[in-house]
Write a protein that holds these residues in place. Structure first.
Motif, short mmCIF file in Angstrom:
data_model
loop_
_atom_site.label_atom_id
_atom_site.label_comp_id
_atom_site.label_asym_id
_atom_site.label_seq_id
_atom_site.Cartn_x
_atom_site.Cartn_y
_atom_site.Cartn_z
N MET A 103 40.92 44.72 38.57
CA MET A 103 41.19 43.29 38.35
C MET A 103 40.12 42.46 39.04
O MET A 103 39.63 42.82 40.12
N GLU A 104 39.75 41.34 38.42
CA GLU A 104 38.77 40.43 39.03
C GLU A 104 39.22 38.99 38.85
O GLU A 104 39.73 38.63 37.79
N ALA A 105 39.00 38.18 39.87
CA ALA A 105 39.07 36.72 39.69
C ALA A 105 37.66 36.31 39.24
O ALA A 105 36.75 36.22 40.07
N LEU A 106 37.49 36.10 37.94
CA LEU A 106 36.17 35.72 37.41
C LEU A 106 35.77 34.33 37.92
O LEU A 106 34.61 33.92 37.83
N THR A 107 36.79 33.62 38.41
CA THR A 107 36.61 32.33 39.09
C THR A 107 35.49 32.37 40.13
O THR A 107 34.84 31.36 40.36
N GLY A 113 40.59 35.12 34.98
CA GLY A 113 40.79 36.44 35.57
C GLY A 113 40.62 37.51 34.51
O GLY A 113 40.63 37.22 33.31
N SER A 114 40.46 38.75 34.96
CA SER A 114 40.32 39.85 33.99
C SER A 114 40.98 41.10 34.54
O SER A 114 41.11 41.26 35.76
N VAL A 115 41.39 41.96 33.62
CA VAL A 115 41.89 43.29 33.98
C VAL A 115 41.24 44.29 33.04
O VAL A 115 41.31 44.13 31.82
#
Ligand SMILES: Cc1ncc(COP(=O)(O)O)c(C=O)c1O
Length: 395
Positions: free
Chosen positions: A199-203, A215-217
């Motif tokens: 998981m990433e906070a693309l923010t 966000g992404s998973v």
């Protein structure tokens, strides 16, 4: 066609010979079908086909595909924020009666979600020492369906033994997911280390300019992807192609931004260890960081976020010294072009491993300003704090 109809039917123009380097921003709620049969059969298009803007456009699919490629994942889903990405994973994996394990160092709203949303719905959580390693086995019972990781940990930067935790969790039937926002797939690929969800906070670093929330998973297992998609469909969650386009632009420069911030941050971390008012620098690349050996083993390098534990100073002095900073901005979030400093309080958050130090913690996010300006700003801050520390009784 009369004028009013012309106003709403755009003329088709040739795209031949138009080859832009930018990914077009395709905005859509409705997707039209060439004929009534295709519309009737739209479900046959499957989750990879286009049926409704909420479920994907070529812009959002491009970002998903790019993140999948970087994570060596089969599929990626996009969510409206990093926190939404975390909660979507939890909702996809947990049913009433189930349990999730979260590290003491998780991004604090994760614990808030467990306490205030999951618990009233009969889903339990337990908080574990991030350095637990294979000891996680003792916490996993038949109800444990998910073990969450965040490495390095929020603010205090402990690096987890991801391989030990994921292997142990899988052996006991629990899935694993990791908040990889600090590292991005350029510095760590959690799926390569046994995590089921990356998981990433693309923010933060993917967006890179402090102007978007996303966000992404990413997953390798299509069954898990389907579970995430099901939650998103039921809750009506999708993302704007405009945000995805900003993220696609941001990701192009992420490599150079991250390399720069990592190098400057590391240099600052080493120099700050010698500053008298600094009790300890919390940076995964420093040998005294818990889990430093896992950082060396698993990560390709540091990003530009780390923390500084101060010797005790008065709150008034800290506030006044912070307010005098010229180049660093004061604010939450991180990973943008602008360097940020944020006073953090971890004491009340930590339950598995009580945080004993009394000094304030400053989290620093190194941006793209001239390092000399940043260092001068830090020195002004620490000199002001040193004056206050010298004036403390017993100093
Ligand atoms: C480690 C980490 N994960 C997740 C998030 C949440 O991201 P967002 O602000 O996009 O919800 C943050 C935000 O600060 C974070 O620091």
């Amino acid at each position: 066609m009369r004028d009013l109809s012309r106003c709403v039917h755009h003329p088709a123009v040739s795209h031949e010979g138009f080859s832009s380097l930018a990914v077009p921003t395709y905005r859509a709620s409705t997707i039209v079908f060439p004929d009534a049969h295709s519309y009737a059969d739209r479900r046959l298009r499957g989750p990879d086909g286009y049926s409704y803007g909420l479920h994907g456009t070529p812009t959002t699919r491009t970002l998903e595909a790019q993140l999948s490629a970087l994570h060596r994942a089969e599929r990626t889903v996009l969510l409206p924020s990093g926190q939404a990405a975390i909660t979507t994973i939890f909702l996809a994996m947990l049913m009433p009666g189930d349990k999730v394990l979260i590290p003491d160092t998780a991004y604090p709203p994760v614990r808030g979600f467990c306490m205030n949303y999951l618990a009233p719905r009969g889903i339990q959580h337990a908080v574990y020492d991030p350095m637990i390693g294979t000891g996680i086995a003792a916490l996993i019972d038949a109800s444990t369906k998910l073990v969450w990781l965040e490495s390095p940990g929020s603010t205090t930067m402990e690096v987890q033994d991801m391989r030990a935790i994921t292997t142990t969790a899988h052996a006991r039937g629990a899935a694993t997911g990791c908040d990889n926002t600090w590292a991005t797939p350029l510095l760590l690929k959690p799926l390569d280390h046994g995590c089921d969800f990356a998981m990433e906070a693309l923010t933060k670093y993917v967006g890179g300019h402090s102007d978007l929330l996303l966000g992404s998973v990413s997953v390798r297992n299509l069954r898990l992807w389907q579970a995430l998609k099901d939650v998103m469909r039921m809750l009506g969650i999708g993302v704007s192609p405009d945000e995805a386009a900003l993220a696609l632009r941001g990701i192009e420069t992420m490599g150079v931004r991250l390399a720069h911030a990592g190098r400057v941050g590391m240099e600052f971390a080493q120099r700050l260890e010698a500053v008298p008012v600094v009790e300890r620098v919390l940076h995964p690349a420093l040998p005294n960081c818990p889990g430093h050996e896992f950082f060396l083993r698993d990560f390709a390098g540091p990003s530009g976020v780390f923390s500084v534990l101060l010797k005790p100073v008065s709150a008034a002095a800290l506030n006044s010294a912070l307010s005098s900073m010229k180049t660093f901005g004061i604010g939450a979030s991180w990973g943008g072009t602008r360097s940020l400093v944020a006073p953090m309080s971890v004491k009340s958050d930590r339950v598995a491993v009580p945080w004993k130090a009394d000094g304030a913690i400053l989290r620093l996010s190194v941006g793209l300003e001239d390092p000399e300006d940043l260092w001068a700003d830090l020195m002004t801050l620490f000199e002001r704090l040193a004056l206050d520390a010298a004036a403390q009784p017993g100093a």
